[in-house]
Design a protein around this motif. Structure first.
Motif, PDB file in Angstrom:
ATOM      1  N   GLY A  19       0.804  -1.217   0.000  1.00  0.00           N
ATOM      2  CA  GLY A  19       0.000   0.000   0.000  1.00  0.00           C
ATOM      3  C   GLY A  19       0.837   1.267   0.000  1.00  0.00           C
ATOM      4  N   GLN A  20       0.165   2.390  -0.028  1.00  0.00           N
ATOM      5  CA  GLN A  20       0.842   3.680  -0.085  1.00  0.00           C
ATOM      6  C   GLN A  20      -0.097   4.787   0.370  1.00  0.00           C
ATOM      7  OE1 GLN A  20       1.944   2.510  -3.860  1.00  0.00           O
ATOM      8  NE2 GLN A  20       0.375   3.605  -4.997  1.00  0.00           N
ATOM      9  N   ALA A  21       0.502   5.934   0.663  1.00  0.00           N
ATOM     10  CA  ALA A  21      -0.226   7.134   1.032  1.00  0.00           C
ATOM     11  C   ALA A  21       0.311   8.273   0.180  1.00  0.00           C
ATOM     12  CB  ALA A  21      -0.047   7.432   2.520  1.00  0.00           C
ATOM     13  N   PHE A 174      -7.356  10.909  -6.665  1.00  0.00           N
ATOM     14  CA  PHE A 174      -6.925   9.784  -5.842  1.00  0.00           C
ATOM     15  C   PHE A 174      -8.061   8.757  -5.868  1.00  0.00           C
ATOM     16  CE2 PHE A 174      -4.991  13.650  -4.254  1.00  0.00           C
ATOM     17  CZ  PHE A 174      -3.652  13.314  -4.148  1.00  0.00           C
ATOM     18  N   THR A 175      -7.757   7.558  -6.308  1.00  0.00           N
ATOM     19  CA  THR A 175      -8.820   6.560  -6.514  1.00  0.00           C
ATOM     20  C   THR A 175      -9.003   5.621  -5.340  1.00  0.00           C
ATOM     21  OG1 THR A 175      -7.432   4.813  -7.472  1.00  0.00           O
ATOM     22  CG2 THR A 175      -8.217   6.553  -8.972  1.00  0.00           C
ATOM     23  N   VAL A 179      -9.321   1.497  -8.086  1.00  0.00           N
ATOM     24  CA  VAL A 179      -8.501   1.251  -9.280  1.00  0.00           C
ATOM     25  C   VAL A 179      -7.094   0.898  -8.807  1.00  0.00           C
ATOM     26  CG1 VAL A 179      -7.749   2.167 -11.507  1.00  0.00           C
ATOM     27  CG2 VAL A 179      -9.857   3.039 -10.447  1.00  0.00           C
ATOM     28  N   ALA A 180      -6.444  -0.012  -9.515  1.00  0.00           N
ATOM     29  CA  ALA A 180      -5.075  -0.410  -9.180  1.00  0.00           C
ATOM     30  C   ALA A 180      -4.210  -0.331 -10.428  1.00  0.00           C
ATOM     31  CB  ALA A 180      -5.042  -1.821  -8.607  1.00  0.00           C
ATOM     32  N   PHE A 214      -3.187   5.931  -7.151  1.00  0.00           N
ATOM     33  CA  PHE A 214      -3.876   4.712  -6.768  1.00  0.00           C
ATOM     34  C   PHE A 214      -3.439   4.243  -5.389  1.00  0.00           C
ATOM     35  CE2 PHE A 214      -2.820   4.753 -11.337  1.00  0.00           C
ATOM     36  CZ  PHE A 214      -4.085   4.995 -11.843  1.00  0.00           C
ATOM     37  N   GLY A 215      -4.258   3.403  -4.783  1.00  0.00           N
ATOM     38  CA  GLY A 215      -3.891   2.818  -3.506  1.00  0.00           C
ATOM     39  C   GLY A 215      -2.766   1.818  -3.627  1.00  0.00           C
TER      40      GLY A 215
END
Length: 237
Positions: A19-21, A174-175, A179-180, A214-215
């Protein structure tokens, strides 16, 4: 954690093992600092790394004004409570996911496709998130107080209260996990309702952003609107 510039002096991605921020900077504020917004907050062990990333950019963590959570999963909300308590940031989330984030309701179980089962097991290696206060529950279209007009876009399907965050004046979207971009651009995995998630994918794609974050996966900064539109159109319910 990797710190990746997406837009100079505006937007950085904070990439964790899972994951990410994202860190958004608004204009100069009094006292020599910039107003900061975090979109998602990594897992429970990420607070120190996020603070370090902010400082490494020459920014002040006490300028972190808000943390916008795109949905209630542990790899997105884990450090939000610690960061909010430390620096006074307000936590925002959709009304339907807020009770889960606060620990009042269980995390909804996804309806997994066969190929998602081993991926889901891997994702569960992320530590569980603690109950986290939500200061503001948002609805579709609500203003979020940053980014010259950022607003929430309700995008259910991954979870009931998943949101996108749209900054139309900057062309940024920011989805969350709707969505990936891990491999080909695609519908995110682990959805509670795939059909609603597909509808949300199409809703987000119709915003035609210049930059999509994307996340999971690298941000898209070139031919973004066309790529999103094609991927959404090609995704079956």
């Amino acid at each position: 954690m990797d710190l990746v510039e997406v837009l100079p002096n505006r937007l950085h991605m904070l990439r964790f093992p899972i994951g990410q921020a994202y860190l958004w900077q608004d204009g100069e504020q009094g006292g020599g600092g910039r107003s900061l917004t975090l979109i998602d907050a990594g897992n429970i062990e990420s607070a120190a790394e996020i603070e370090g990333a902010i400082r490494s950019l020459g920014l002040l963590p006490e300028r972190l004004e808000r943390i916008v959570l795109t949905h209630c999963h542990r790899d997105h909300i884990g450090a939000a409570g610690e960061l909010a308590a430390r620096w006074g940031a307000r936590v925002l989330a959709h009304r339907l996911d807020a009770p889960v984030i606060r620990g009042e309701r269980p995390v909804p179980e996804p309806v997994l496709l066969d190929w998602e089962v081993p991926l889901y097991a891997h994702g569960l290696t992320v530590p569980e998130a603690p109950p986290t206060p939500v200061d503001q529950e948002v609805e579709d279209g609500d203003a979020l107080g940053f980014g010259d007009g950022a607003h929430a876009v309700h995008a259910p399907g991954h979870t009931d209260g998943s949101i996108g965050v749209h900054l139309p004046r900057h062309g940024v979207l920011f989805t969350g996990d709707c969505v990936a971009a891990v491999g080909p651009l695609m519908l995110g995995v682990f959805n509670v309702d795939r059909a609603r998630a597909v509808d949300s994918f199409r809703k987000l794609a119709a915003l035609s952003p210049a930059v999509a974050c994307f996340g999971h996966g690298d941000p898209l900064t070139s031919d973004t609107a066309a790529a999103l539109a094609k991927a959404a159109a090609d995704t079956a319910s």
